[in-house]
Structure formats: C-alpha cells, structure tokens
Scaffold this motif. Structure first.
Motif, PDB file in Angstrom:
ATOM      1  N   GLY A 124       0.796  -1.216   0.000  1.00  0.00           N
ATOM      2  CA  GLY A 124       0.000   0.000   0.000  1.00  0.00           C
ATOM      3  C   GLY A 124       0.827   1.265   0.000  1.00  0.00           C
ATOM      4  N   LYS A 125       2.145   1.161   0.257  1.00  0.00           N
ATOM      5  CA  LYS A 125       2.988   2.369   0.263  1.00  0.00           C
ATOM      6  C   LYS A 125       3.776   2.495  -1.038  1.00  0.00           C
ATOM      7  CE  LYS A 125       2.057   3.367   4.585  1.00  0.00           C
ATOM      8  NZ  LYS A 125       0.918   2.428   4.606  1.00  0.00           N
ATOM      9  N   HIS A 126       3.284   1.859  -2.092  1.00  0.00           N
ATOM     10  CA  HIS A 126       4.029   1.822  -3.350  1.00  0.00           C
ATOM     11  C   HIS A 126       4.086   3.207  -3.977  1.00  0.00           C
ATOM     12  CE1 HIS A 126       5.371   0.354  -7.207  1.00  0.00           C
ATOM     13  NE2 HIS A 126       4.345   0.917  -7.787  1.00  0.00           N
ATOM     14  N   LEU A 127       5.278   3.575  -4.492  1.00  0.00           N
ATOM     15  CA  LEU A 127       5.418   4.833  -5.220  1.00  0.00           C
ATOM     16  C   LEU A 127       5.442   4.521  -6.705  1.00  0.00           C
ATOM     17  CD1 LEU A 127       8.206   6.481  -3.076  1.00  0.00           C
ATOM     18  CD2 LEU A 127       5.787   7.053  -3.094  1.00  0.00           C
ATOM     19  N   THR A 128       4.580   5.184  -7.486  1.00  0.00           N
ATOM     20  CA  THR A 128       4.551   4.911  -8.920  1.00  0.00           C
ATOM     21  C   THR A 128       5.695   5.680  -9.562  1.00  0.00           C
ATOM     22  OG1 THR A 128       3.009   6.698  -9.160  1.00  0.00           O
ATOM     23  CG2 THR A 128       2.093   4.508  -9.000  1.00  0.00           C
ATOM     24  N   ARG A 129       6.846   4.998  -9.733  1.00  0.00           N
ATOM     25  CA  ARG A 129       8.010   5.700 -10.265  1.00  0.00           C
ATOM     26  C   ARG A 129       7.876   5.887 -11.773  1.00  0.00           C
ATOM     27  NH1 ARG A 129       9.573   1.739  -7.068  1.00  0.00           N
ATOM     28  NH2 ARG A 129      10.459   2.293  -5.048  1.00  0.00           N
TER      29      ARG A 129
ATOM     30  N   LEU B  38       2.640 -16.045  -8.510  1.00  0.00           N
ATOM     31  CA  LEU B  38       3.404 -14.923  -9.067  1.00  0.00           C
ATOM     32  C   LEU B  38       2.488 -13.790  -9.507  1.00  0.00           C
ATOM     33  CD1 LEU B  38       6.315 -16.456 -11.050  1.00  0.00           C
ATOM     34  CD2 LEU B  38       6.368 -15.013  -9.084  1.00  0.00           C
ATOM     35  N   PHE B  39       1.325 -14.133 -10.116  1.00  0.00           N
ATOM     36  CA  PHE B  39       0.382 -13.078 -10.508  1.00  0.00           C
ATOM     37  C   PHE B  39      -0.056 -12.270  -9.292  1.00  0.00           C
ATOM     38  CE2 PHE B  39      -1.199 -16.087 -14.037  1.00  0.00           C
ATOM     39  CZ  PHE B  39      -0.047 -15.855 -14.734  1.00  0.00           C
ATOM     40  N   MET B  40      -0.344 -13.023  -8.213  1.00  0.00           N
ATOM     41  CA  MET B  40      -0.773 -12.387  -6.961  1.00  0.00           C
ATOM     42  C   MET B  40       0.302 -11.436  -6.462  1.00  0.00           C
ATOM     43  SD  MET B  40      -3.160 -12.627  -4.603  1.00  0.00           S
ATOM     44  CE  MET B  40      -3.210 -11.630  -3.143  1.00  0.00           C
ATOM     45  N   PHE B  41       1.576 -11.870  -6.542  1.00  0.00           N
ATOM     46  CA  PHE B  41       2.693 -11.045  -6.057  1.00  0.00           C
ATOM     47  C   PHE B  41       2.782  -9.743  -6.850  1.00  0.00           C
ATOM     48  CE2 PHE B  41       7.319 -10.156  -5.926  1.00  0.00           C
ATOM     49  CZ  PHE B  41       7.387  -9.907  -4.587  1.00  0.00           C
ATOM     50  N   PHE B  42       2.647  -9.829  -8.182  1.00  0.00           N
ATOM     51  CA  PHE B  42       2.728  -8.617  -9.008  1.00  0.00           C
ATOM     52  C   PHE B  42       1.598  -7.658  -8.684  1.00  0.00           C
ATOM     53  CE2 PHE B  42       5.749  -8.529 -12.603  1.00  0.00           C
ATOM     54  CZ  PHE B  42       6.545  -9.547 -12.165  1.00  0.00           C
ATOM     55  N   ALA B  43       0.378  -8.208  -8.524  1.00  0.00           N
ATOM     56  CA  ALA B  43      -0.752  -7.334  -8.205  1.00  0.00           C
ATOM     57  C   ALA B  43      -0.563  -6.683  -6.846  1.00  0.00           C
ATOM     58  CB  ALA B  43      -2.055  -8.127  -8.252  1.00  0.00           C
ATOM     59  N   LEU B  44       0.078  -7.404  -5.904  1.00  0.00           N
ATOM     60  CA  LEU B  44       0.327  -6.822  -4.582  1.00  0.00           C
ATOM     61  C   LEU B  44       1.335  -5.691  -4.655  1.00  0.00           C
ATOM     62  CD1 LEU B  44       0.586  -9.891  -2.222  1.00  0.00           C
ATOM     63  CD2 LEU B  44      -1.139  -8.151  -2.200  1.00  0.00           C
ATOM     64  N   ILE B  45       2.357  -5.848  -5.521  1.00  0.00           N
ATOM     65  CA  ILE B  45       3.377  -4.799  -5.620  1.00  0.00           C
ATOM     66  C   ILE B  45       2.746  -3.486  -6.070  1.00  0.00           C
ATOM     67  CG2 ILE B  45       5.354  -4.069  -6.980  1.00  0.00           C
ATOM     68  CD1 ILE B  45       6.406  -6.788  -6.919  1.00  0.00           C
ATOM     69  N   GLY B  46       1.806  -3.559  -7.014  1.00  0.00           N
ATOM     70  CA  GLY B  46       1.277  -2.331  -7.598  1.00  0.00           C
ATOM     71  C   GLY B  46       0.193  -1.670  -6.791  1.00  0.00           C
ATOM     72  N   TYR B  47      -0.180  -2.261  -5.636  1.00  0.00           N
ATOM     73  CA  TYR B  47      -1.319  -1.701  -4.912  1.00  0.00           C
ATOM     74  C   TYR B  47      -0.925  -0.448  -4.147  1.00  0.00           C
ATOM     75  CZ  TYR B  47      -5.233  -1.296  -1.768  1.00  0.00           C
ATOM     76  OH  TYR B  47      -6.304  -0.829  -1.087  1.00  0.00           O
ATOM     77  N   VAL B  48      -1.802   0.569  -4.174  1.00  0.00           N
ATOM     78  CA  VAL B  48      -1.589   1.812  -3.435  1.00  0.00           C
ATOM     79  C   VAL B  48      -2.768   1.986  -2.483  1.00  0.00           C
ATOM     80  CG1 VAL B  48      -1.352   4.284  -3.633  1.00  0.00           C
ATOM     81  CG2 VAL B  48      -0.378   2.833  -5.373  1.00  0.00           C
ATOM     82  N   ASP B  49      -2.478   2.428  -1.269  1.00  0.00           N
ATOM     83  CA  ASP B  49      -3.550   2.588  -0.284  1.00  0.00           C
ATOM     84  C   ASP B  49      -4.590   3.590  -0.762  1.00  0.00           C
ATOM     85  OD1 ASP B  49      -3.150   0.843   1.729  1.00  0.00           O
ATOM     86  OD2 ASP B  49      -1.754   2.105   2.842  1.00  0.00           O
ATOM     87  N   ASN B  50      -5.861   3.233  -0.616  1.00  0.00           N
ATOM     88  CA  ASN B  50      -6.991   4.069  -1.007  1.00  0.00           C
ATOM     89  C   ASN B  50      -6.957   4.461  -2.477  1.00  0.00           C
ATOM     90  OD1 ASN B  50      -7.954   4.116   1.653  1.00  0.00           O
ATOM     91  ND2 ASN B  50      -6.483   5.728   2.136  1.00  0.00           N
ATOM     92  N   GLY B  51      -6.202   3.732  -3.278  1.00  0.00           N
ATOM     93  CA  GLY B  51      -6.178   4.015  -4.700  1.00  0.00           C
ATOM     94  C   GLY B  51      -7.413   3.443  -5.357  1.00  0.00           C
ATOM     95  N   ILE B  52      -7.756   4.005  -6.537  1.00  0.00           N
ATOM     96  CA  ILE B  52      -8.891   3.453  -7.279  1.00  0.00           C
ATOM     97  C   ILE B  52      -8.358   2.763  -8.525  1.00  0.00           C
ATOM     98  CG2 ILE B  52     -10.508   5.154  -6.423  1.00  0.00           C
ATOM     99  CD1 ILE B  52     -10.190   6.566  -9.123  1.00  0.00           C
ATOM    100  N   ALA B  53      -9.192   1.958  -9.147  1.00  0.00           N
ATOM    101  CA  ALA B  53      -8.794   1.234 -10.348  1.00  0.00           C
ATOM    102  C   ALA B  53      -8.417   2.223 -11.441  1.00  0.00           C
ATOM    103  CB  ALA B  53      -9.946   0.359 -10.808  1.00  0.00           C
TER     104      ALA B  53
END
Lengths: 188, 112
Positions: A124-129, B38-53
C-alpha cells in the motif's frame, strides 16, 4: 485490507495442498480451481478489474481443458509403493538427515525472502516511479480512458505483439502434437 | 509483509508439488499454482492505499490510481499461462495414448 487478503490467501494455500494430495484427479482439479477463483477475489480487492475478468475466463478454460483430459483417461492417482519391513531401518537411517536438510533449506529460503522483501515497499505504500508518466499522459497520448489497456496496447505494444506470437506458436504446437496421423508419403 | 510471506508459501507449495509428485496431471497443477502465486505477487506490488482502479473518469482528475504497469504485465502473463497449460495437456494426452499411464516412472523411453 491486509487481513482480508491474508484470509483469502490461507484459503488458497489450503486448496493448493488438498489439490496436491487428493486421491481422485478430478477433485484435485476442482480444488485447483479454488486457487484460481480465490485469486479473482484478490484481484478485485486490489483494484484490478481487468485482471479479474481475464483471470475468470482463463481459469474456466484451463479447468475445462484439464477436466476433459482427465475424463478422457484415468482418474485415479498412482498407487504408492508400500514400505517393506526390511527397508524400514534404511528409512530410519536417513530420517535425521532429511529433517536437517529440510530445516537448512527453509532457513536459507526465509533468509533470502527477507533480503528481497526488505527492498520492496510495504503493502500500500508503493510509489509509482515509472508509471507516473503513464498515468499523467495516457489520456492525451493514447485516448484510452482505461490506463491498463493504454499501457498494454500503446506504450508496450511490442509486448502484446510478442504475446500474440506466443499464442500462435502454442496453437501450432498443440495442432502438431495432437495430429492423428502423419502425412502419407505414397499417397501424394 | 504477511501477505508477501503467504504468497511465497503458495509458491513453495507449487514447487513441492512439481518436485515430489509422479503424476503428470499433478505436476501440471503444481506449475499452475506457482504461476498464480506470481500473478498475486505482481498485483500486490502495484497496490496503493486508497487508490482506485486505473480508469479515468471526468470528475476525479486528481484521484490516486493503482499502478497500471504491473497489471498490464500480469494481463500478458495470464494469457501466456493459458497457452503453456494447453501445450502441456496436449503432451499429456499423447503420452497417455502411447504408454497408457500418467506415471513418469513408467515413461522410461526418454533417455538422457
């Protein structure tokens, strides 16, 4: 958010373990579907609706193909050989060795896991570089409201071309493997 | 961090299946499980708190989006996973027709 994801992931892990140990191959495949459809729910929670749609379709097609293969052939899991009484001492001799090896492997894997995840941002703390430019300019440059398709078909169009090549190659491979007979040379 | 760890455990379950099972279908199931983790891992990396699709709507110009790049990569990888799985199943059908078993210990004509 993290708690819900963890619960679904534990459920997926249980499904995966049952899939590996089921006696009947059909129930193994069905519980493999638990993993795939649990992943769909995770994608929806992680705000990735495109991935969820594609994953539902692909998981269903994969299950259909594998169930067709299993129903066409044998459904039983292989019979394991029973341990004979004389071999039991031999098994005991390697017992300690196996346990030590498993523990060493586990420690090494966990160490490297910790090293790798320490370079990642927490959830959740990811920065979109790199994709900051994508997010800001995608609407003007590609004209697509959906940023994922904008990236997929415009900024990274060559990736998609490669994907199409792989699909085409896979179709050719399946046709070549499943062809019933080779061409008869004398009938030409 | 627990989510990453559980993802890793799911990958290890798949790897264990590939290494220890003797049935071709079980090996394919192990490969699929590794892929999905692995798909799950990639989707987890890109998640941002309170972000929208990442879909642009008129009123929310300054909204925070989830990273679209890992999602695009995973979208490609999912389809490739389907292609490899169907290829594997085709090979399994051929092997079953020739040897009448899924046991890789009995498919012994593969030398080398």
């Amino acid at each position: 958010m993290e708690i819900i994801l963890s619960i679904i992931l534990v459920f997926m892990i249980l499904g995966a373990i049952y899939a590996l140990y089921a006696r009947d191959l059909l129930s193994a495949l069905i519980s493999c579907g638990i993993v795939g459809y649990g992943l769909v729910i995770c994608f929806l929670l992680l705000q990735a609706p495109d991935l969820a749609i594609v994953q539902i379709v692909v998981e269903t097609i994969t299950l259909l193909i594998m169930i067709a293969v299993v129903l066409d052939s044998s459904r039983e899991e292989l019979k394991e050989k029973k341990v004979v009484g004389t071999k039991l001492s031999h098994f005991r001799k390697w017992y300690v060795m196996n346990v030590i090896l498993v523990i060493v492997c586990l420690v090494v894997l966990l160490y490297f896991f910790k090293e790798v995840t320490s370079t990642l941002d927490p959830l959740g703390k990811h920065l979109t570089r790199m994709s900051t430019a994508y997010i800001e300019n995608a609407a003007e440059k590609t004209g697509s409201a959906n940023l994922v398709t904008g990236v997929l078909f415009d900024f990274r169009g060559y990736d998609t071309l490669g994907e199409a090549t792989i699909l085409f190659t896979a179709v050719i491979g399946v046709l070549a493997i499943l062809r019933a007979k080779g061409k008869k040379t004398n009938n030409l | 961090m627990t989510v990453y760890l559980l993802c890793f455990v799911l990958f290890l379950v798949g790897l264990f299946g590939v290494l220890t099972k003797r049935n071709i279908i079980k090996i394919a199931i192990g490969l699929i499980i590794m892929e999905l983790s692995l798909f799950m891992f990639f989707a987890l990396i890109g998640y941002v708190d309170n972000g929208i699709a990442p879909i642009i709507v008129q009123e929310m110009e300054k909204a925070k989006f989830v990273d679209p790049l890992p999602q695009a990569i995973v979208l490609t990888a999912i389809v490739i996973g389907l292609a490899t799985t169907s290829m594997l199943m085709a090979i399994a059908i051929r092997l079953y027709k020739k040897y009448n078993t899924f046991d890789i210990r009995k498919i012994a004509n593969l030398k080398g």
